[in-house]
Enzyme design. Sequence first.
Site, PDB file in Angstrom:
ATOM      1  N   GLY A 250      45.010   2.656  17.636  1.00 30.84           N
ATOM      2  CA  GLY A 250      45.327   3.949  17.063  1.00 30.84           C
ATOM      3  C   GLY A 250      46.218   4.808  17.933  1.00 30.84           C
ATOM      4  O   GLY A 250      46.441   5.979  17.606  1.00 30.84           O
ATOM      5  N   ASP A 251      46.720   4.261  19.046  1.00 25.91           N
ATOM      6  CA  ASP A 251      47.613   5.023  19.934  1.00 25.91           C
ATOM      7  C   ASP A 251      48.563   4.042  20.604  1.00 25.91           C
ATOM      8  O   ASP A 251      48.696   2.904  20.159  1.00 25.91           O
ATOM      9  CB  ASP A 251      46.802   5.844  20.942  1.00 25.91           C
ATOM     10  CG  ASP A 251      47.482   7.159  21.312  1.00 25.91           C
ATOM     11  OD1 ASP A 251      48.691   7.126  21.606  1.00 25.91           O
ATOM     12  OD2 ASP A 251      46.822   8.216  21.301  1.00 25.91           O
ATOM     13  N   ASP A 252      49.228   4.468  21.692  1.00 27.87           N
ATOM     14  CA  ASP A 252      50.236   3.627  22.337  1.00 27.87           C
ATOM     15  C   ASP A 252      49.655   2.252  22.702  1.00 27.87           C
ATOM     16  O   ASP A 252      48.537   2.156  23.212  1.00 27.87           O
ATOM     17  CB  ASP A 252      50.753   4.298  23.609  1.00 27.87           C
ATOM     18  CG  ASP A 252      51.400   5.647  23.336  1.00 27.87           C
ATOM     19  OD1 ASP A 252      51.768   5.923  22.169  1.00 27.87           O
ATOM     20  OD2 ASP A 252      51.532   6.438  24.292  1.00 27.87           O
TER      21      ASP A 252
END
Length: 447
Positions: A250-252
């Site tokens: 859900g992120d980098d």
Amino acid sequence: MRRFLPSVFLCFSLTVLVSCRTGFGEPITCSGIVPMRYRWDRISITDFGGVGDGKTLNTKAFRAAIYRIQHMRRRGGTLLYIPPGVYLTESFNLTSHMTLYLARGAVIRATQDTQTWPLIAPLPSYGRGRERPGGRYMSFIHGDGLRDVIITGENGTIDGQGDVWWNMWKQRTLLYTRPNLIELKNSKSIIINNVIFQNSPFWNIHPVYCSNVVIRYVTILAPADSPNTDGIDPDSSSNVCIEDSYISTGDDLVAVKSGWDEYGIAYGLPSSSITIRRITGSSPYAGIAIGSETSGGVQNILAENINLYNMGIGIHVKTNIGRGGFIRNITFSNVYMENVGKGIKIAGDVGDHADDNFNPNALPVVKDITLKSIWGLNIQQPGSIQGLKDSPFIGICLSNIHLHGVSGSKYTPWQCSAVSGAALQVSPWPCSELTSASQESVCSQFS
């Protein structure tokens, strides 16, 4: 015990095949910085009462097994074997000279009882918890000051059961910063490979103040809407090798960091000599990121042979006023991206501050960033490079970059300010700030 090589290992191709192998047919790798060690002394979690039924709490078993490894001090270290089954446990600390080995079908699963989770001090380069002031929850699997640690197996799973933490974050009921799935601090000679990591409460794999770290053949999974579930975040660490892995979070996917504002400046430990190679993945955020916490400096980073799908941003270099530090000698090479919001973003206005005591005159220095051999399909906007008026980004080189837009959509051009550099064989053609004749000789060596 044989090594299991998962199917995520792959090479990269653009319009022509780009070799990722040596003349002997072996993949180019940096993993030799930490040799794999064979442990003759082996114990099983079941020797200490471990029960893999998914219900029994195994905290005592894990802590007793690791206590035995720490205090028996067998020559060459000890391997802790986790057989097939689901082993529910609270967080625990590793020790030096050990291998944590997960068999195929083995799952180490975090308890969701957040009230029993230990609190630890904030990192000195952050000054406080990353999300909340004060301390932070200890990572699910933790280590401080370790040497010669291996986490491996036959693609067993480490499961953070992070949804309870994600809900606390969304409902704004967190008292302290959420735990990482794995954090190793002040440690060296670390290998993490052939393991699946899933549903981390916060960042997945966080080596901080570490050196000589190899992360290879891992799979990292979390839902696209899980907040701040970065895949791999090397932080104020050096000699790090990240290769041959699949990440969907859900992120980098990978974010290189080095401390936060005045705390990172004071601690002053850069991230350096980091190779990121043959990574495939997807995320609503960035594929390969530098920052935004870069106050200790980031230098000598190579990211190559990267495949990105369904991304918010393909490549993201991000910092902010008050960060200080530097970002220099960064190379992105042989990157394929598809269905991406923005292909390339280099920005000086990204990220929040630890507190109001940051120095607004602490301007980051961003220089000598090379992006070459990048191909994209269905890219909504090719890129933006927004430097700082009082600290322009310099030495930016774009070479052999082709980012094709979404069919039928309105073309959105490059956006640039406070930047100088050169562009060779780039389409769509970038901003005029990157066509300086004085820079072309520097950039041409990479074309």
